[in-house]
Design a protein around this motif. Structure first.
Motif, PDB file in Angstrom:
ATOM      1  N   SER A 188      61.262 -23.733  64.680  1.00 30.48           N
ATOM      2  CA  SER A 188      61.074 -22.679  63.683  1.00 30.48           C
ATOM      3  C   SER A 188      60.499 -21.403  64.292  1.00 30.48           C
ATOM      4  N   ALA A 189      60.284 -21.400  65.616  1.00 35.82           N
ATOM      5  CA  ALA A 189      59.686 -20.245  66.305  1.00 35.82           C
ATOM      6  C   ALA A 189      58.339 -19.872  65.698  1.00 35.82           C
ATOM      7  N   ALA A 192      50.649 -20.866  65.908  1.00 35.47           N
ATOM      8  CA  ALA A 192      50.396 -19.802  66.885  1.00 35.47           C
ATOM      9  C   ALA A 192      48.963 -19.849  67.392  1.00 35.47           C
ATOM     10  N   GLU A 193      48.023 -20.110  66.495  1.00 34.63           N
ATOM     11  CA  GLU A 193      46.607 -20.197  66.887  1.00 34.63           C
ATOM     12  C   GLU A 193      46.390 -21.365  67.844  1.00 34.63           C
ATOM     13  N   ILE A 194      46.978 -22.514  67.532  1.00 36.92           N
ATOM     14  CA  ILE A 194      46.817 -23.703  68.366  1.00 36.92           C
ATOM     15  C   ILE A 194      47.417 -23.483  69.744  1.00 36.92           C
ATOM     16  N   VAL A 196      50.956 -31.995  64.134  1.00 38.19           N
ATOM     17  CA  VAL A 196      51.677 -32.813  65.111  1.00 38.19           C
ATOM     18  C   VAL A 196      51.535 -32.201  66.497  1.00 38.19           C
ATOM     19  N   ILE A 197      51.690 -30.897  66.578  1.00 36.24           N
ATOM     20  CA  ILE A 197      51.563 -30.200  67.859  1.00 36.24           C
ATOM     21  C   ILE A 197      50.163 -30.390  68.434  1.00 36.24           C
ATOM     22  N   LEU A 206      53.136 -12.741  71.153  1.00 30.64           N
ATOM     23  CA  LEU A 206      52.245 -11.905  71.962  1.00 30.64           C
ATOM     24  C   LEU A 206      51.071 -11.404  71.125  1.00 30.64           C
ATOM     25  N   ALA A 207      51.358 -10.985  69.891  1.00 31.49           N
ATOM     26  CA  ALA A 207      50.300 -10.486  69.007  1.00 31.49           C
ATOM     27  C   ALA A 207      49.302 -11.582  68.664  1.00 31.49           C
ATOM     28  N   ALA A 208      49.750 -12.842  68.690  1.00 24.17           N
ATOM     29  CA  ALA A 208      48.859 -13.965  68.387  1.00 24.17           C
ATOM     30  C   ALA A 208      48.016 -14.370  69.591  1.00 24.17           C
ATOM     31  N   GLY A 209      48.218 -13.715  70.719  1.00 20.40           N
ATOM     32  CA  GLY A 209      47.409 -14.003  71.901  1.00 20.40           C
ATOM     33  C   GLY A 209      48.040 -14.966  72.885  1.00 20.40           C
ATOM     34  N   ILE A 210      49.322 -15.246  72.723  1.00 18.28           N
ATOM     35  CA  ILE A 210      50.024 -16.121  73.659  1.00 18.28           C
ATOM     36  C   ILE A 210      50.507 -15.286  74.838  1.00 18.28           C
TER      37      ILE A 210
END
Length: 368
Positions: free
Chosen positions: A200-201, A209-211, A184-185, A256-260
């Motif tokens: 759900s954070a 997180a990847e998207i 959906v996102i 942050l760890a996911a690259g955001i």
């Protein structure tokens, strides 16, 4: 292992009223002059000391090395100025509260469920009315997350939100997608949404997180204790204020760890999600603490059950006055974004609030 927290506990109308001994909280129009430094060990608060800005170096310098680094970072975070959010051609400044208008295209949301489902013209008319009234952005959701709400197939959720988002994007609106499902996102961002609002954070769907990281979109990470099916479950707290702080810090660090990028992360304490009335009230009174996490804060309590519980069981459509009270409380706490149903009324309240803040800043008689 012990943990440290810095909680603002006293506030000033302006820095000059404290002869400069106040900090600008979260880069906004709220000034904090006194603080509590709290140490918790094993889930129990073991010390709490009050201090003013003049004493901060002494207080932080007196902490054990294991706590000092985190405390110094929290002090810096409390004073952090946040860059505007880029939403297409629009910029949302975070040096004053932004009003987020709620648009639910669902059959069963607790306040306006069914009002705009399968009625794109009505939904868009309502969205444009909120924008005209002063909403900074529109939060579009296709799934109810109230307690006991039925699960929604993600294909249906996409069909509900995408047409509305596409039309709002053509009109140049700033848009957030209220969803916890990566498909959906992804569809919403492709349709023109600018911000991801994940209740759900990003715990519900590992792809989110990847998207988000790949898109560069800002993301709101909300606290909810439950996993997967029931976000309201497992609300077992030792100290709800500090437990939510720790949980939001963990989700911030995971993002942050996911690259955001840090400047694209907002935090929401999750009023009403797996929390009792007393716990919700404690969180609202402690909102200034969450600036110590160093991210903009989104606050959403509009028309929620707690207002009815404090107001002779007023129904959802009767909770506008209580919603305004909580919105102003969030503004007084320096929250950068307030999510509401009653946009015109909240914007008017904000304008008066802003007028009082501006008047205090220009009242130099306080220096006499």
């Amino acid at each position: 292992m012990p943990s440290v927290y810095i909680r603002p506990i006293a506030f000033a109308d302006s820095p000059q009223s404290e002869e400069g001994e106040a900090i600008r909280l979260g880069g906004g129009l709220v000034y904090a002059s006194r603080f509590a430094i709290i140490v918790r060990d094993g889930g129990r608060v073991v010390s709490r000391h009050r201090f003013g800005t003049a004493d901060v170096q002494t207080v932080l310098g007196g902490l054990p090395d294991s706590l000092a680094e985190d405390a110094i970072q929290q002090w810096d975070n409390l004073r952090r100025t946040h860059a505007p959010l880029v939403c297409g051609q629009r910029m949302l400044r975070l040096d004053q509260p932004q009003i987020m208008g709620i648009l639910n295209v669902t059959p069963d949301s607790f306040s306006d469920g069914g009002k705009f489902l399968d009625k794109p013209d009505a939904a868009l008319e309502h969205a444009h009315a909120m924008l005209s009234a002063g909403a900074g952005l529109i939060d579009v959701g296709g799934e109810s997350t109230r307690p006991g709400a039925a699960a929604v197939w993600e294909g249906d959720e996409v069909k509900r939100v995408v047409p509305v988002i596409e039309q709002l994007a053509v009109a140049g609106a700033a848009i957030s997608i209220d969803s916890r499902r990566s498909s959906v996102i992804e569809a919403a961002l492709a349709a023109g949404a600018h911000i991801v609002n994940d209740v759900s954070a990003m715990r519900h769907d590992p792809r989110t997180a990847e998207i988000v990281a790949r898109s560069g979109a800002p993301v709101v990470l909300m606290h909810a204790p439950g996993a997967d099916g029931d976000l309201h479950a497992d609300g077992d707290y030792g100290d709800v204020v500090l437990d939510v702080f720790d949980a939001l810090r963990d989700r911030r660090d995971a993002a942050l760890a996911a690259g955001i990028a840090r400047e694209r992360i907002l935090l929401d304490p999750g009023i009403g999600f797996g929390k009792s009335l007393a716990e919700n009230l404690a969180l609202i009174n402690a909102l200034p603490l969450y600036h110590a996490l160093g991210q903009p804060i989104l606050f959403g309590a509009s028309r929620k059950r707690m207002i009815g519980a404090l107001s002779n069981e007023a129904l959802a459509h009767q909770r506008m006055p209580g919603s305004l009270m909580l919105a102003l409380k969030a503004m007084d706490a320096g929250c950068q974004m307030v999510r509401v149903h009653d946009v015109a009324e909240t914007v008017q309240a904000f304008h008066v609030w802003r007028g009082l803040r501006d008047a205090a800043l220009t009242d130099f008689s306080q220096l006499a």
